[in-house]
Design a protein around this motif. Structure first.
Motif, short mmCIF file in Angstrom:
data_model
loop_
_atom_site.label_atom_id
_atom_site.label_comp_id
_atom_site.label_asym_id
_atom_site.label_seq_id
_atom_site.Cartn_x
_atom_site.Cartn_y
_atom_site.Cartn_z
N MET A 11 9.82 -12.00 -11.07
CA MET A 11 8.79 -12.38 -10.11
C MET A 11 8.69 -11.36 -8.97
SD MET A 11 9.58 -16.48 -9.89
CE MET A 11 8.30 -16.83 -8.65
N ARG A 12 9.70 -10.51 -8.83
CA ARG A 12 9.74 -9.45 -7.82
C ARG A 12 9.47 -9.98 -6.41
NH1 ARG A 12 5.99 -5.03 -10.96
NH2 ARG A 12 6.59 -5.67 -13.07
N PRO A 13 10.30 -10.88 -5.93
CA PRO A 13 10.08 -11.46 -4.60
C PRO A 13 10.03 -10.45 -3.47
CG PRO A 13 12.26 -12.03 -5.45
CD PRO A 13 11.49 -11.47 -6.58
N VAL A 14 10.70 -9.29 -3.65
CA VAL A 14 10.65 -8.28 -2.59
C VAL A 14 9.22 -7.78 -2.39
CG1 VAL A 14 11.10 -6.29 -4.09
CG2 VAL A 14 11.79 -6.21 -1.69
N GLN A 15 8.40 -7.85 -3.44
CA GLN A 15 7.02 -7.38 -3.34
C GLN A 15 6.09 -8.42 -2.73
OE1 GLN A 15 5.24 -4.95 -6.26
NE2 GLN A 15 7.13 -4.30 -7.20
N TRP A 16 6.61 -9.61 -2.46
CA TRP A 16 5.79 -10.63 -1.81
C TRP A 16 5.43 -10.21 -0.39
CZ3 TRP A 16 8.90 -15.67 -3.33
CH2 TRP A 16 8.73 -15.89 -4.70
N ILE A 17 6.11 -9.19 0.12
CA ILE A 17 5.79 -8.70 1.46
C ILE A 17 4.34 -8.24 1.55
CG2 ILE A 17 6.46 -6.28 1.07
CD1 ILE A 17 7.75 -6.38 3.88
N LYS A 18 3.77 -7.85 0.40
CA LYS A 18 2.36 -7.46 0.36
C LYS A 18 1.46 -8.63 0.75
CE LYS A 18 3.21 -4.27 -3.51
NZ LYS A 18 2.92 -4.02 -4.94
N ALA A 52 0.67 -13.27 -7.88
CA ALA A 52 1.24 -11.94 -8.03
C ALA A 52 2.42 -11.95 -8.99
CB ALA A 52 1.67 -11.40 -6.67
N SER A 53 3.27 -12.97 -8.91
CA SER A 53 4.43 -13.04 -9.80
C SER A 53 3.98 -13.19 -11.25
CB SER A 53 5.32 -14.22 -9.40
OG SER A 53 5.90 -13.99 -8.13
N GLY A 54 2.96 -14.00 -11.48
CA GLY A 54 2.43 -14.14 -12.83
C GLY A 54 1.89 -12.82 -13.36
N VAL A 55 1.22 -12.06 -12.48
CA VAL A 55 0.68 -10.76 -12.87
C VAL A 55 1.80 -9.76 -13.15
CG1 VAL A 55 -0.57 -8.74 -11.99
CG2 VAL A 55 -1.55 -11.03 -11.72
N TYR A 56 2.85 -9.77 -12.31
CA TYR A 56 3.96 -8.85 -12.53
C TYR A 56 4.60 -9.07 -13.91
CZ TYR A 56 3.75 -8.05 -7.46
OH TYR A 56 3.33 -7.73 -6.19
N ILE A 57 4.79 -10.32 -14.26
CA ILE A 57 5.38 -10.62 -15.58
C ILE A 57 4.42 -10.21 -16.69
CG2 ILE A 57 6.17 -12.48 -17.09
CD1 ILE A 57 7.10 -13.98 -14.59
N PRO A 265 6.53 1.07 -1.77
CA PRO A 265 6.16 0.78 -0.38
C PRO A 265 6.89 -0.42 0.20
CG PRO A 265 4.21 1.20 -1.71
CD PRO A 265 5.36 1.12 -2.66
N GLU A 266 7.10 -1.45 -0.62
CA GLU A 266 7.75 -2.66 -0.12
C GLU A 266 9.19 -2.38 0.31
OE1 GLU A 266 8.34 -2.29 -4.47
OE2 GLU A 266 6.58 -2.25 -3.17
N LYS A 267 9.86 -1.42 -0.36
CA LYS A 267 11.23 -1.11 0.00
C LYS A 267 11.29 -0.35 1.33
CE LYS A 267 13.11 -1.04 -4.70
NZ LYS A 267 13.79 -0.24 -5.74
N ILE A 268 10.29 0.47 1.60
CA ILE A 268 10.24 1.17 2.87
C ILE A 268 10.10 0.18 4.01
CG2 ILE A 268 8.81 2.68 4.32
CD1 ILE A 268 8.32 4.43 1.98
N VAL A 269 9.21 -0.77 3.83
CA VAL A 269 8.92 -1.74 4.89
C VAL A 269 10.15 -2.58 5.23
CG1 VAL A 269 7.50 -3.74 5.51
CG2 VAL A 269 6.47 -1.81 4.33
#
Length: 294
Positions: A11-18, A52-57, A265-269
């Protein structure tokens, strides 16, 4: 339980920052301290986390052959074989379907935005990701749709200049990601992990970054110094927040071109101390100016 943990990672929760772009409408509508509006914005945030999580999968399933040869993506749960494709497919459908049902339940307009987001992401995964420039525009549109969702759920109108700034900032982040992917291929003389990268070059992407950064700063400057903005908020001090936007863009460019970051980008933030402090200061300055300087 092992499968569920792998799904949670996919689900890549770290990318939820977007999805924080959803809250732009809340802040600039002067409703930040309105509990009802805040809960609506949080609901819209939750909707996009599911979508977004559904799309990532879904992306991981479609891109499975290529991801298995990618230096970092091959360690994700689906490419690495931690979970079977059929199991991941079920959760992709659940997340996308659940997110859309929730969105339409909250507001029809939010549901339409969510459906548009899903359609664009599916088209991107199946076709548009291989079209030069179009691939950047489609990914960046996801940020803009998040901002639009935040405005729609609250029934507020966001300034055209602010939407333009958001669009250019989104393009800037996506282009920086492409630029670093290309830089890695060139520096390591490795194979292209995206077919579309073969159609780009570092000088071209650097020019795009410069144009986008300049455009984002200019559109934000016009927004904060626009007399209409001053009349709307009842204050002339919003321009004080401009230096934080300029520094943030310059800092990001520095991290991309000097430090070699930007592919995530999410890791930089969430990892660069200066970016984090700058974002907090920008947010504090905007809230104080809009809500406490009248």
């Amino acid at each position: 339980m092992k499968y569920l943990m792998a799904i949670a990672k996919s689900m890549r929760p770290v990318q939820w920052i977007k999805n924080l772009f959803v809250f732009a409408g809340l802040v600039f509508s002067q409703e930040f301290f309105n509990l009802e509006k805040l809960l609506l914005s949080l609901a819209a945030f939750g909707v996009f986390c599911l979508l977004a999580s559904g799309v990532y999968i879904f992306n991981d399933i479609i891109d499975l052959p290529a991801d298995r040869n990618h230096p970092t993506k091959k360690w994700r749960p689906i490419p690495s074989g931690q979970i079977p494709v059929w199991f991941a497919s079920i959760f992709s459908i659940i997340f996308i379907g659940g997110g859309l049902l929730w969105a339409f339940h909250l507001k029809f307009g939010l549901g339409l935005i969510g459906a548009t987001y899903i359609l664009l992401q599916i088209l991107y995964t199946l076709l548009l990701k291989n079209l030069v420039i179009v691939d950047i525009l489609v990914v960046a549109s996801g940020f803009l749709l998040r901002a639009a969702a935040g405005a729609v759920i609250l029934d507020v109108v966001v300034s055209s200049w602010l939407l333009l700034c958001t669009s250019l900032l989104a393009l800037f982040l996506v282009t920086a990601k492409r630029r670093q992917e290309m830089a890695r291929v060139v520096s390591q003389n490795s194979s292209f992990t995206r077919d579309v990268l073969k159609k780009y070059s570092l000088p071209f992407l650097d020019e795009l970054l410069a144009v986008q950064a300049y455009g984002a700063m200019l559109s934000y400057a016009i927004y904060v110094f626009d007399p209409e903005t001053a009349n709307r908020f009842g204050t002339n001090y919003l321009g004080i927040s401009l230096p934080f936007v300029i520094y943030g863009l310059f800092r990001y460019l520095y991290l991309v071109k000097v430090s070699g970051k930007g592919e995530s980008p999410e890791k930089i933030v969430v990892s660069d101390v200066f970016i984090i402090i700058n974002l907090l200061l920008w947010m504090i300055s905007v809230i104080v100016i809009i809500y406490f300087t009248k």
